[in-house]
Structure formats: structure tokens, C-alpha cells
Design an enzyme around this catalytic site. Sequence first.
Site, PDB file in Angstrom:
ATOM      1  N   CYS A 170       0.824  -1.217   0.000  1.00 50.14           N
ATOM      2  CA  CYS A 170       0.000   0.000   0.000  1.00 50.14           C
ATOM      3  C   CYS A 170       0.854   1.262   0.000  1.00 50.14           C
ATOM      4  CB  CYS A 170      -0.931   0.005   1.208  1.00 50.14           C
ATOM      5  SG  CYS A 170      -2.155  -1.309   1.149  1.00 50.14           S
ATOM      6  N   CYS A 208      14.709  10.097  -5.662  1.00 51.00           N
ATOM      7  CA  CYS A 208      13.418   9.396  -5.592  1.00 51.00           C
ATOM      8  C   CYS A 208      12.908   9.550  -4.175  1.00 51.00           C
ATOM      9  CB  CYS A 208      13.570   7.924  -5.986  1.00 51.00           C
ATOM     10  SG  CYS A 208      14.543   6.983  -4.812  1.00 51.00           S
TER      11      CYS A 208
END
Lengths: 126, 451
Positions: B242, B408
Site C-alpha cells: 500500500c 526518488c
Amino acid sequence: MASCTSSIPSGEREVSECSSATGGAGKELKVNIEFMGGAEMMFDNQKKLNVTLPPAECKWTIRSLLAYMKVHCAKGGGLERFFTGDSVTPGILCVINDQDWELLDTLNYELEPNDNIIFISTLHGG
Amino acid sequence: MVIEKDFKDPRILQLKEEIKNLKLLLCQKETELSELLKPVAFSCCHGPSMKGASKEKLSATEISRYSRQMLIPKIGVKGQLKLKNSSVLIVGVGGLGCPAALYLAAAGVGCIGLVDHDCVEINNLHRQVLHSDVFLNQPKVDSAFAALRRLNEEVEFRTHKTQLSSSNATDIISSYDVIVDATDNAPTRFLLNDVCVFTKKPLVSGAALQTEGQLTVYNYENGPCYRCLFPKPPPPNSVKNCGDAGVLGTVPGVIGTLQAMEVIKILTENKGVLSGRLLTYDGLDASFRTFKIRDKSKTCAVCSESPTIKELIDYEQFCGSAANDKNPSINLLNPNERIHVERLAELLKTESENNTFIDVRSPEEFEMCSISKFVNVPINSLFFYNTSSEPLFTDLKLDTEKPVYVICRRGNDSQRAVQILKDLYSHLEIKDVIGGLHSWAKRVDNDFPVY
Ligand SMILES: [Zn+2]
């Protein structure tokens, strides 16, 4: 809904275990493919594919369908998340006409026209 | 026109603080009360320890409270008594566990156990609906306990603030009737399956990701177990969690609620339990589908007549991944191919024109928050360029002479991206930012969103 139809003559396909010519040869075969649980990621995020398989010398099976999909339908990197060996990667279920492929001889199941084949990636999130 | 409230108003701030403290005080007092009400002998969930209430009869209050479900012929007094005398263990008090626990507590299941070792994080609140701001950074089991107790004081709740493991799972699971798998990772799912096979407990298994959910019941009567369906673990890189892929809160809400339904059917001995079938829910398509799945496998490693696995194993080793949904840090580059966030801050300040800055997160993440001067080139598109070997920089109109810095979220994908870019542009100086935007938020810009 997308389709992926081969432009390569069937003779150039890499289909293993195509030993005997049986019924259904010499005709195109249309099947419907669906992806669930994220398996569509390796197929340009298309949840449904209409695949027209070219005429073959022997009956199309899930095994040869997977080989075909690898060449003609899959896109981008990370294909090992879907294909492993001549099968699907562990964690992906294959459902043929609403039944687990395990009940239908898995890779050796012989495709019929308009079969509905669903590949379900198991989810782990909660 | 909407007049914007002044949230810096001292009275507003004061009230917020006072209310927060009152909520905490309320929780303390509720805990104290439930400690005093607790039976002295706390043997196990079953039997007379249960709040001293009668096992064989429903009280007048219970009849009133549960009347609306007892009116259903398939439940009745008999079913309600079964619920009252039953115990359910919910493993994982997250997106699935919260709604499952909520409905089971409301329905009057006698004893509910909760297992979770995590604390409440702000990114949990959109879907883990038992938790609220007051309990941020507090154990999830405590937060859930407080919310559930407020809903139904008649239920006995037992909290297990621990990570379920091969060493404690059998002890914890043995005293419950039905187990709910509301976990978020493959190793714990295999562990739960094996314990449930060994201790002969039905396992109600749910999962959710993005806008899709799945549900089935394992090890029920003569049905298949998780390993019958999945003899081999999935490769670690194929599992999405998730935290990376995202999840819409209503999806685990739907699946968790359906898990509670399956538990109620099992406990009240109703037919139609989702065993040997897999239910899928596609929220975007608004479709539920059910597929017939295989029977119990004659060659299953745990549940067949000649099992090869007879005791619990090391499940993290078996799956090749950790028993949580967090991403471990990887190390692919040499130290001279990497810079720290402080160096990045200097470069952005003084030499931003002479360098190229690339953010390889998804477009959705880039839109949520980004550092100015960074250009978004999602890592997935790099994989694509890598296979089609088209010139990336001409497409992006980036300078092909300047050094490139890649960032990132946490500093893993940036390393993968550097490797791909180096293959394509071997003449360029390409480096990644260690620790990614998480480090940036921690060490350079404390106002930068962390997710
Ligand atoms: Zn089994």
C-alpha cells in the site's frame, strides 16, 4: 478494450510442444483475456485484451498462449513479474471460464473459441 | 464567499489543545475502568471469565442490543449465543482489521483479540478507520481497543502488541475459534496459514490494493489452505504494498466488512462460507466476482495427508522478504556515484544551471510534492527506454553534457535509475541522492511532505 493481433506469420511463432495436428487447425482463434490485481501492469495497463491467435498446426493451449502473449502483448520491463519459465509467476492465478485452471489441466488446457481467461495477481496489502 | 478562519487564533489553538488532553484523559479513565471490570482469573477467552455474563442466556440488554440481527431466522437466539460464546483473532489492525473488528464487536462476538506491533501513522488514517489523530504514534492495538470498547463494553478485548512470528503464533492463535488474516505481507500470510492448519482453525483471508480487493476462507471444513493455492511464495519484487502502490480506503473497508460477514457465518454455523471460492472486488468497475478455486491439494506441503512441512519454519527466509510492508534500503552504487542531501542543497543554490536534476518517482508522487528545478522522469519510463533504446534526452530536451543528479522517495529507485542511465549515457556524470526525499525532508527542508 485493446487487441493484440500478430503480424508475424504463424510459422515464425515460438510455440513449444506443437507435435500433432488436430482439430481447430487452419483457423484463427479469438479469446478474451482479462487481468486483475495488477497483472495488467505488464500489458500496457489494459485490463482486457481481445486476442486473435493465428492459425496453428495444433491446438492452442494456455502454454502456447502465454508464449504468444510474451511476444505480442507484453510491454515494458519487469516481465518476470508475470512470466516464469513457460508458465506464470508464483502468486498469479489463472481462471478459465470462471474456473481455476488447476481444475482444467493448467498449461495443457486446449483453448476454445471465445474462452474467457483471467490472470489474477494475488494481493497482499491490507 | 467563504471567509477563511484564522487558525492561528489563540482561543482556537487553546481549545484544540484542551480537547486533545481531555480525550487522552478520557482514554486513561476508560482503561482504568476496564481494568477494574476485568475478571480476576483470566484463563482464556472462552468460558466463564467472559465479563461474568451467563453463557447459556442472553440478558434483557443483550436482547435489545442485538435484536435487529436476531430477528433474522438464520441468526436467532441460537446464533447470537454462538457469537457471544466465541472468540475471534484479528491479525493486523490496519485497513482490513479495523472494519472487521468494528463489525464483529458491534455484532456481539464474545471475545476479540487484536494483534499488531505497529504504531498509528498519519498515512494510516484515511483507511484504518478505528484510529484517529489523538492516537498518532501510539500502538495500533491500544488505539483500536479504545475505539472498540467505546462501541461495545460487553465484548472482551485482548490486545497482543507483538509481531506474529513462528515462536509466538501457536500460543496466541490456539485460544481463538476463527482467525482473520488482515495482514499486509506474504511471510505473515504463509505463517498464519501454517499455524491455522496445525491448530485446525478456519482462516478468513482478505487483501486490498489500489482499487481492488480479494477475499477467501482457507482451511475451513475440508477446503483448501493458502498453500494449496500458492505452493510457492511470490518473488519479492512482484509484491506491491500500500505504501508504494497506494490504496483507496473504501476498498479495504469493503473487504474487511466482508471478512466480518464470513466470520459470523462460520461462528453461527451458517452455510455458504466462501471456502473453495475466491471473491474479487473491483471498486472502479463496481463489480464483485466469485471464482471456483481448486480443492484441497493432495500434494499440499502442510494440509495434505503426507505433509512435508510439519512445524513452523522461517517465513521471511521462505519468502525472501521481511514480514512487514516497509521497503528495505538497497545499495547498488559506489559511494562516489552518490551525494548527500546537503550537497544537493548546495548544488541547487549555487550551480543549478550547470546540472540536470531528475526525479524518478511516479507522476502522481511528483505532483504531490517536488523540489523545484527537478524534472520528472518516472523510473517506469526509463525501463521502457532501456528496452527500446531510444534517446531519452532528446525527447526531454535536456542537456546531454551536464552532470545528472537523480532523486526518488527513499533512495532505492534513484540507484536503479542511475544504473539504467549510465548504460544509455556512459559519457555523463550521473549520481543519485542518498536517502532520497525522506532524507531531504529530515535534514534540509523540514516542511517538505513525507509520505
Ligand atoms: Zn493445503
